[in-house]
Structure formats: structure tokens, C-alpha cells
Design an enzyme around this catalytic site. Structure first.
Site, short mmCIF file in Angstrom:
data_model
loop_
_atom_site.label_atom_id
_atom_site.label_comp_id
_atom_site.label_asym_id
_atom_site.label_seq_id
_atom_site.Cartn_x
_atom_site.Cartn_y
_atom_site.Cartn_z
N HIS A 1 0.84 -1.21 0.01
CA HIS A 1 0.08 -0.01 0.01
C HIS A 1 0.91 1.45 0.00
CE1 HIS A 1 0.76 -0.24 4.45
NE2 HIS A 1 0.08 1.12 4.57
N LYS B 1 0.54 5.74 -2.09
CA LYS B 1 0.55 7.14 -1.39
C LYS B 1 0.92 7.96 -2.45
CE LYS B 1 1.38 4.89 3.07
NZ LYS B 1 0.51 5.27 4.19
N GLU C 1 6.43 5.31 13.28
CA GLU C 1 4.97 5.18 13.87
C GLU C 1 4.94 5.32 15.25
OE1 GLU C 1 2.66 1.94 11.59
OE2 GLU C 1 4.64 0.76 12.09
N HIS D 1 7.78 -2.28 2.29
CA HIS D 1 7.49 -0.96 1.94
C HIS D 1 8.69 0.00 1.84
CE1 HIS D 1 3.55 -2.17 3.41
NE2 HIS D 1 3.80 -1.74 4.47
C1 BG6 Z 1 1.82 -2.41 7.62
C2 BG6 Z 1 2.51 -3.03 8.38
O1 BG6 Z 1 2.16 -2.84 6.24
O2 BG6 Z 1 1.95 -1.01 7.50
C3 BG6 Z 1 1.96 -2.49 9.83
O3 BG6 Z 1 2.09 -4.42 8.54
C4 BG6 Z 1 2.13 -0.97 9.75
O4 BG6 Z 1 2.87 -2.67 10.86
C5 BG6 Z 1 1.58 -0.25 8.46
O5 BG6 Z 1 1.70 -0.27 10.93
C6 BG6 Z 1 2.03 1.17 8.23
O6 BG6 Z 1 1.08 1.64 7.13
P1 BG6 Z 1 0.61 3.09 7.31
O7 BG6 Z 1 0.25 3.58 5.85
O8 BG6 Z 1 -0.04 3.44 8.68
O9 BG6 Z 1 2.06 3.89 7.33
#
Ligand code: BG6
EC number: 1.1.1.49
Length: 492
Positions: free
Chosen positions: A180, A184, A218, A242
Site C-alpha cells: 500500500h 501513497k 510510527e 515498504h
Molecule cells: C503495514 C504493517 O504494512 O503497514 C504495519 O504491517 C504498519 O505494521 C503499517 O503499521 C503502516 O502503514 P501506514 O500506511 O499507516 O504507514
């Protein structure tokens, strides 16, 4: 400025794991927003599948509840809620048993050969069963696509098993491996910035770039995902997918065209150029951390082990790595990666730090001449800042100042930016895999990660503790400061 919405063709979307966290928190709210925006045709269907028996109405009630915070008090969204819920259906199925599949297939096939998306938002252990049954019941029709979520394995070998299993039922062109982060806004803007402007590309190499930093910080902790997270850790959960995808987008060569395979070929070359980190270098080039009790989001929070309810876990909740891309363009340019849970703030950004000017013509009273930086912020406050040196305005001699040329997307465009899942779901329906990972990319990423995991296994070192609410263990600061550099802090 208004965003342009181009409707997609009518589709059926089946969400396996339709009552799960991802479905209720991301997928269904994302689909609702796209529907409210006029992108989803009225005769499309969304079908939740899970093991529990419940009626269509029970499922709609559950989704209605999950959408409450999306709809809020917004009248235009409220008006769209009932027609959206009408598109929803539910089917109880056990992926491991044949019972019920025939009826499920018949129901789907009533609408002829329309686009059918099967979203596997389940444990990877069910992928084989689901894909085999989809094929056996004639659901792999011409316009079928299957979406799989990470984790795609826990190392190269297990990723190959998953890819083989899904690949035995669907062609590679039908498989959408979602990351995902690629959905972004800023990540796609990075492509626009690099390849739709002449300014940056001539400087985008080791002659002018000193180093690159990629931070995904995070503030959240385990979030009820202990079972999964403790067997994964930050390297597998965040870096393998990511952060490496972001690194690819920054460092790949210009693709010949904005086409799926052209883009993915370039990313693959980067992944294959990553310098391997083995047991000998791991202690120098990587840092593992685990959070202890501290403060986060304005309140006291327990440490990882307390949250987990066990005191013997060595899983890392933080990782920092000094990576290198061994190719002509990037030789000698370090890529510092870091990510962690329960850090000081939620921020994801890519910093391209340029080299200093070769010679300063200014008197020392003007102050230091700082190097340019391009900061691409993915979240929060998506936007781009280009740090430049300017003259401090006004009289009193020539003094220099380091200031950002600031383009915040929300301010500049004043539009709601679709969330990553919204955009990616529509790409699946359109059949555009550009922002999805191809099998060979996933495998190449694991090939770089496997030796790091093996090195950590050999070193047997406990992760370094850090206080929740900090920026991670001090060793992560030392990792970059040893090279005479510092992690970027946004001073503006
Ligand atoms: C996910 C991870 O792929 O991405 C999570 O498994 C993480 O651990 C999340 O919290 C973070 O996504 P975003 O879009 O909130 O930065």
C-alpha cells in the site's frame, strides 16, 4: 482545483476475510469513498466472505458501523451510504472445505464475464486453498484478478511456496501483490517529480547526491496484532516491502514508459544491485531495537514485552540499516533506512541530501553554506520541501539562511487525497499492475533480506532497548553519525 474522477467498469469484488480488520478498516471505507465520489458503477457488487454464518443484512449492519467514522456528519456522504450498503452481500465459506463453493460460484457467475476481483485478506496459509477452489469452480474467467496482501512469506523459500500456489491457479498478469506504500500520493509524485521535470534528474546520482534517508516512523505499538507481529518483526513487516519499494522508486533508472513492466523491470534492477549484508557486516550496518515502557501520543504506554504478555521475545520493533546500491549511478551513496513502532512521531519521509557546494565564496560572517535537501513527505501532511540557501532578507550585511521551498499538497491543491487502498483497488479493477509487486521483485527483496535475518540469527544479540516515544536506540544515531551525517529533522 478539483480532482477528476474517471469511473471504472462494472465489477464484482469478493473480499475473503470480509469481516477482518483490514476489510473493515481500510478496504470497505476505501470502496465507500470511491463510490461516493462516483467512481464505482451502480451495478457493481461487493461480497464479503468469511467462515461465520450471517445474513446479508447482518453483514451490512457490521459494515455500516465500520463506516460511521468515514461518513461523520457529512450530508453528501450520508446520502450515499444506503445505496452503497445495498451493493454488499455476504457468503459464509470455509476455504479448506468444498461445501458451499458451488453455490457461491453460481451466484457470482450469474453476471456473465464481468471483472471479478478476489481480494485475499486472509492468512497466507489459506491462499493455496482459496486459489485452487476458485479455479476448480470456474471462477478464473478472462477478467478475473486476485489480490494478495503481505506478508508474502517470511523468507525467500516460503515466498516461493506462496507464489507457486497462487501462480498455479492464476497467470502472473492476473496477480496483484499489494504494497500500500506504492499507493501513497507522494510516492507517485516522486515519479512525476523525477521524470516530468528536467531539474532533478541530472543531479540524481553519486556526483551530486551525498546520501538518501528513508524513515517510516510510527507511534502505534502492537495494535492487537501480537500473533503476527511477534513472528515477523520490523525487518520483515516494513523493510522487505515498504522501505525497499520506496528505495526502488528513488533510485531506479527512468523506465522507458509509464507501463507496468517497464517500471517493474527498473525496480528489479535496483533490488538486484543492493549490496548484500552478511554476518560480517551486519553488526556494523544494521541496528535492531525493541521498545520499553515510555510515553506515546500524550500518554504512558507499556513496553513491547508487557504488551505481548511474554518476556522472552527478541523480535525487533525498530530497525535501521545502512544500505548501498552497487551500480554506476549510486556507487558510494549510502541509503540509510529506519523504521520502528512507538517512536516519537508518526512520520514517513524520503530525504535526498545533496552534496555541499565545492567552494564557498562567502565570508564566515555569512554563516555556513548548508547542502540542499529534497524532502518528500508521505505522511502526515503530504508534500515536498526543497531546502535551499538564501540571503537573510533585509539590511545588516549578507547572512545566509537554509529555508525550505514548501509545497504541501493539501494546501496547494485543497482536495481530499484518496487513501492508498482506494487508489490501488481502482487500479486492480482497471487491470493496471504498475503499482503492484511482480513475483521477481518480491523474491529479489527477500534475497537481500534473508542474509540479514541469518546474520542476526548467528549474532544472537538481543535487540537494543529504546524508550517508547523516543527516536529509537542510540545505536541508530551512531549508525549515521559515524559517517559524519545526521538524521534529518524538520526544523521549519
Ligand atoms: C503495514 C504493517 O504494512 O503497514 C504495519 O504491517 C504498519 O505494521 C503499517 O503499521 C503502516 O502503514 P501506514 O500506511 O499507516 O504507514
Amino acid at each position: 482545483m478539483t480532482a477528476k474522477t474517471v469511473p471504472v467498469d462494472t465489477f464484482d469484488l469478493v473480499i475473503f476475510g470480509g469481516t477482518g480488520d483490514l476489510a473493515l478498516r481500510k478496504l470497505l471505507p476505501g470502496l465507500f469513498r470511491r463510490y461516493a465520489d462516483g467512481q464505482i458503477p451502480e451495478d457493481s457488487r461487493i461480497i464479503g466472505v468469511a467462515r461465520d454464518k450471517q445474513s446479508n443484512d447482518d453483514y451490512r449492519a457490521k459494515v455500516n458501523e465500520a463506516l460511521a467514522s468515514v461518513v461523520g456528519g457529512e450530508p453528501s456522504l450520508q446520502a450515499k451510504l444506503a445505496p452503497f450498503l445495498e451493493k454488499l452481500g455476504y457468503h459464509a465459506l470455509d476455504a479448506t472445505k468444498d461445501e458451499g463453493w458451488q453455490a457461491f460460484a453460481e451466484e457470482l457467475l450469474t453476471h456473465g464475464d464481468r471483472i471479478r476481483v478476489f481480494y485475499l485478506s486472509t492468512s497466507p496459509s489459506l491462499f493455496v486453498d482459496i486459489c485452487t477452489r476458485l479455479k476448480a469452480h470456474g471462477l478464473n474467467t478472462g477478467k478475473a484478478r486476485v489480490v494478495i496482501e503481505k506478508p508474502i512469506g517470511k523468507d525467500s523459500a516460503s515466498a516461493a511456496v506462496i507464489n507457486d500456489a497462487v501462480g498455479s491457479a492464476f497467470a502472473e498478469s492476473q496477480i496483484f501483490r499489494i504494497d500500500h506504500y506504492l499507493g501513497k500520493e507522494t510516492v507517485q509524485n516522486l515519479m512525476a517529480l523525477r521524470f516530468a521535470n528536467i531539474l532533478f534528474e541530472p543531479l540524481w546520482n553519486s556526483n551530486y547526491v551525498d546520501h538518501v534517508q528513508i524513515t517510516v516512523a510510527e507511534t502505534v505499538g502492537l495494535e492487537k496484532r501480537a500473533g503476527y507481529y511477534d513472528t515477523s518483526g520490523a525487518l520483515r513487516d516494513m523493510v522487505q516491502n515498504h522501505l525497499l519499494q520506496l528505495l526502488c522508486m528513488v533510485s531506479m533508472e527512468p523506465p522507458a514508459a509509464m507501463e507496468a513492466d517497464a517500471v517493474r523491470d527498473e525496480k528489479l534492477k535496483v533490488l538486484r544491485s543492493l549490496r548484500p549484508i552478511d554476518a560480517e557486516d551486519a553488526a556494523q550496518l544494521t541496528v535492531r531495537g525493541q521498545y520499553r515502557a515510555g510515553a506515546s501520543n500524550g500518554g504512558a504506554v507499556p513496553g513491547y514485552l508487557t504488551e505481548l504478555g511474554r518476556n522472552d521475545s527478541r523480535t525487533e520493533t525498530f530497525v535501521a540499516i545502512k544500505a548501498e546500491v552497487d551500480n554506476w549511478r549510486w556507487a558510494g551513496v549510502p541509503f540509510y533506512l529506519r523504521t520502528g513502532k512507538r517512536l516519537s512521531e508518526r512520520v514517513s519521509e524520503i530525504v535526498v541530501a545533496f552534496r555541499p557546494v565545492p567552494h564557498s565564496i562567502f565570508e564566515h560572517t555569512a554563516g555556513p553554506v548548508m547542502a540542499n535537501k529534497l524532502v518528500l513527505r508521505l505522511q502526515p501532511d503530504e508534500g515536498v520541501k526543497l531546502w535551499l540557501m538564501i540571503k537573510d532578507p533585509g539590511p545588516g550585511g549578507l547572512r545566509l539562511q537554509h529555508v525550505p521551498l514548501d509545497m504541501s499538497f493539501a494546501e496547494a491543491f485543497g482536495v481530499h487525497q484518496p487513501e492508498a487502498y482506494e487508489r490501488l483497488l481502482m487500479d486492480v479493477v482497471r487491470g493496471n499492475p504498475t503499482l503492484f509487486m511482480r513475483r521477481d521483485e518480491v523474491e529479489a527483496a527477500w534475497k537481500w533480506v534473508d542474509p540479514i535475518l541469518a546474520a542476526w540469527e548467528t549474532l544472537r544479540e538481543a535487540p537494543k532497548p529504546y524508550t517508547a516515544g523516543s527516536w529509537g536506540p542510540s545505536a541508530a544515531v551512531a549508525l549515521i553519525e559515524r559517517d559524519g551525517r545526521t538524521w534529518h529533522e524538520d526544523a521549519a
